[in-house]
Design a protein around this motif. Structure first.
Motif, PDB file in Angstrom:
ATOM      1  N   SER A  11       0.847  -1.196   0.000  1.00  0.00           N
ATOM      2  CA  SER A  11       0.000   0.000   0.000  1.00  0.00           C
ATOM      3  C   SER A  11       0.885   1.249   0.000  1.00  0.00           C
ATOM      4  CB  SER A  11      -0.930   0.007   1.216  1.00  0.00           C
ATOM      5  OG  SER A  11      -0.202  -0.027   2.424  1.00  0.00           O
ATOM      6  N   LYS A 102     -13.968  -1.314   0.790  1.00  0.00           N
ATOM      7  CA  LYS A 102     -13.387  -2.658   0.695  1.00  0.00           C
ATOM      8  C   LYS A 102     -14.388  -3.657   0.130  1.00  0.00           C
ATOM      9  CE  LYS A 102     -10.044  -2.409   4.504  1.00  0.00           C
ATOM     10  NZ  LYS A 102      -9.669  -2.994   5.811  1.00  0.00           N
ATOM     11  N   LEU A 106     -13.922  -5.870  -3.234  1.00  0.00           N
ATOM     12  CA  LEU A 106     -13.988  -7.331  -3.251  1.00  0.00           C
ATOM     13  C   LEU A 106     -14.865  -7.830  -4.399  1.00  0.00           C
ATOM     14  CD1 LEU A 106     -13.251  -9.983  -1.732  1.00  0.00           C
ATOM     15  CD2 LEU A 106     -15.426  -9.732  -0.524  1.00  0.00           C
ATOM     16  N   GLN A 112      -8.871   1.562  -4.772  1.00  0.00           N
ATOM     17  CA  GLN A 112      -9.390   2.351  -3.662  1.00  0.00           C
ATOM     18  C   GLN A 112      -8.363   3.375  -3.199  1.00  0.00           C
ATOM     19  OE1 GLN A 112     -11.195  -0.119  -0.336  1.00  0.00           O
ATOM     20  NE2 GLN A 112      -9.975  -1.663  -1.383  1.00  0.00           N
ATOM     21  N   SER A 122      -8.580   0.782   9.797  1.00  0.00           N
ATOM     22  CA  SER A 122      -9.044  -0.170   8.790  1.00  0.00           C
ATOM     23  C   SER A 122      -8.367   0.028   7.445  1.00  0.00           C
ATOM     24  CB  SER A 122     -10.563  -0.041   8.634  1.00  0.00           C
ATOM     25  OG  SER A 122     -11.043  -0.860   7.602  1.00  0.00           O
ATOM     26  N   GLU A 123      -7.968   1.261   7.171  1.00  0.00           N
ATOM     27  CA  GLU A 123      -7.370   1.585   5.875  1.00  0.00           C
ATOM     28  C   GLU A 123      -6.062   0.843   5.607  1.00  0.00           C
ATOM     29  OE1 GLU A 123      -5.784   4.249   9.012  1.00  0.00           O
ATOM     30  OE2 GLU A 123      -7.821   3.718   8.377  1.00  0.00           O
ATOM     31  N   PRO A 126      -5.868  -5.736   5.071  1.00  0.00           N
ATOM     32  CA  PRO A 126      -6.549  -6.514   4.032  1.00  0.00           C
ATOM     33  C   PRO A 126      -7.697  -7.328   4.643  1.00  0.00           C
ATOM     34  CG  PRO A 126      -4.601  -7.700   4.712  1.00  0.00           C
ATOM     35  CD  PRO A 126      -4.675  -6.446   5.572  1.00  0.00           C
ATOM     36  N   LEU A 128     -11.802  -7.521   5.764  1.00  0.00           N
ATOM     37  CA  LEU A 128     -13.151  -7.002   5.573  1.00  0.00           C
ATOM     38  C   LEU A 128     -14.102  -7.738   6.510  1.00  0.00           C
ATOM     39  CD1 LEU A 128     -15.405  -5.428   4.092  1.00  0.00           C
ATOM     40  CD2 LEU A 128     -15.448  -7.297   2.402  1.00  0.00           C
ATOM     41  N   VAL A 144      -8.977  -6.529  -0.841  1.00  0.00           N
ATOM     42  CA  VAL A 144      -9.674  -5.415  -0.187  1.00  0.00           C
ATOM     43  C   VAL A 144      -8.722  -4.375   0.395  1.00  0.00           C
ATOM     44  CG1 VAL A 144     -11.625  -6.920   0.342  1.00  0.00           C
ATOM     45  CG2 VAL A 144      -9.911  -6.493   2.111  1.00  0.00           C
ATOM     46  N   LEU A 145      -7.431  -4.564   0.222  1.00  0.00           N
ATOM     47  CA  LEU A 145      -6.465  -3.591   0.758  1.00  0.00           C
ATOM     48  C   LEU A 145      -6.446  -2.346  -0.114  1.00  0.00           C
ATOM     49  CD1 LEU A 145      -4.132  -3.113   2.853  1.00  0.00           C
ATOM     50  CD2 LEU A 145      -2.584  -3.905   1.052  1.00  0.00           C
ATOM     51  N   PRO A 146      -6.708  -1.154   0.457  1.00  0.00           N
ATOM     52  CA  PRO A 146      -6.645   0.072  -0.353  1.00  0.00           C
ATOM     53  C   PRO A 146      -5.264   0.264  -0.986  1.00  0.00           C
ATOM     54  CG  PRO A 146      -7.788   0.503   1.706  1.00  0.00           C
ATOM     55  CD  PRO A 146      -7.203  -0.879   1.822  1.00  0.00           C
TER      56      PRO A 146
END
Length: 359
Positions: A11, A102, A106, A112, A122-123, A126, A128, A144-146
């Motif tokens: 990230s 997220k 998915l 994102q 949460s950002e 990975p 959710l 789901v990892l931004p």
């Protein structure tokens, strides 16, 4: 030194003051030009401001994000994503909004950008968690990892004292569990202790001076570190309890984490002495559980689950759910032990780290 495995997460982090001004630049970095801005109803105006800043790179706002990421909200948002031909999402807010981003990622693979305005963390994970039919389930996947996280200290200056304290202690919970995670490692342990220390010294200052920029920056730095810890290693008892209480009893996320954390730490203390030493050093106290409890009092956070509407008659149901498929934990999970833990948390009794066998 014990052997270990360390996985770095892919990230991009942009940290500082005024960094929101770099949003268009970060969109270009991702190769995106049709962004949907996500928010809760309470932050709709902030989302509209972001949309205006984007110019023709922004295609709309979806401001119905909700706590615990209900699947029906995600399904509704997906219709907007399709109708507007979105190629990325921008989530501005706390864990509820970032969770929606997220959930969309998915289902679609869309890129994102997360712009956190709380300390939830949460950002950086990975992970959710979604709620369906009154039960919250979690999954871990890089899908789901931004891709990009923009931390702008200025966006936290208006975060109310109550939410500052509870979201900060929520972040601390991520680092605490990282210190005794089954897949922990020395790098994450360093980040966890530093993250706890940064939040522990800044949150009481913020509680008395919301506009203290140095404390706000320290807290956001700590939240980043704590979120990165949760993103790199597994969760244990504390998170299982909070997922149960949030998803099935609809208790507020940050407040629940704040209340439960000292009791989960007290339960695990006999099985994780090295982790307790690190927590105590970061907090500057002699007992990890009471130190965390006292930090909650210093920031004016609620101290008992009863304050959130969780009754003593709810303990048995919550215990059964939390022990049915428990996460890995350094100490054996027992029905009697968890029932007692939840009873103490329901009443807000002052915890003390255990020195002996199971509760």
């Amino acid at each position: 030194m014990q052997p270990f495995v360390y996985n770095g997460l892919p990230s991009r982090v942009v940290f500082g003051r005024g960094t929101l001004s770099r949003l268009s630049e970060e969109l270009a970095h991702l190769g995106c030009s049709r962004a949907l801005v996500l928010a809760t109803p309470q932050q709709q105006q902030q989302a509209q401001d972001v949309l205006q800043q984007l110019g023709d790179k922004g295609v709309g706002v979806y401001a119905n994000a909700a706590m615990h990421t209900p699947v029906e909200i995600t399904d509704d948002a997906m219709q907007v994503v399709k109708e507007l031909d979105v190629d990325c999402t921008i989530a501005i807010g706390g864990g509820s909004t970032i969770g929606l981003g997220k959930a969309i990622a998915l289902r679609t693979g869309l890129a994102q950008i997360a712009i956190p305005t709380t300390y939830a963390g949460s950002e950086m994970t990975p992970i959710l968690g979604e709620t369906r039919d009154g039960e919250k389930t979690t999954q871990r996947t890089l899908d789901v990892l931004p891709e990009t996280v923009i931390y702008d200290v200025d966006l936290t200056l208006t975060l109310p004292a109550g939410m500052s304290g509870t979201s900060g202690i929520n972040a601390i919970a991520h680092a605490v569990e990282a210190l005794y995670a089954r897949d922990g490692n020395p790098v994450i342990a360093l980040m966890a202790e530093e993250g706890i220390a940064a939040l522990a010294r800044s949150l009481p200052v913020i509680a008395n001076d919301l506009s203290n920029v140095d404390a706000r920056a320290d807290a956001l730095y700590g939240a980043w570190l704590c979120g990165a810890c949760l993103g790199s290693v597994g969760m244990s008892l504390h998170h299982k309890l909070c997922h149960t209480l949030g998803g099935s009893f609809n208790l507020p996320h940050a407040e629940t984490h704040t209340i439960v954390l000292p009791y989960a730490v007290a339960y695990n203390a006999p099985a994780a002495p090295q982790a307790m030493m690190r927590i105590q050093r970061a907090l500057g106290c002699d007992d990890a559980a009471t130190g965390l409890y006292d930090l909650g009092r210093a920031v004016g956070a609620p101290s008992a689950l009863s304050e959130l509407g969780f009754g003593i008659n709810d303990v048995d149901k919550a215990t059964a759910m939390a022990t049915r498929n428990p996460y890995w934990n350094p100490r054996d999970i027992t029905v009697d032990g968890i029932a007692r833990l939840l009873s103490n948390a329901q009443a807000g009794l002052r915890p003390q780290s255990e020195r002996g066998e199971a509760l």
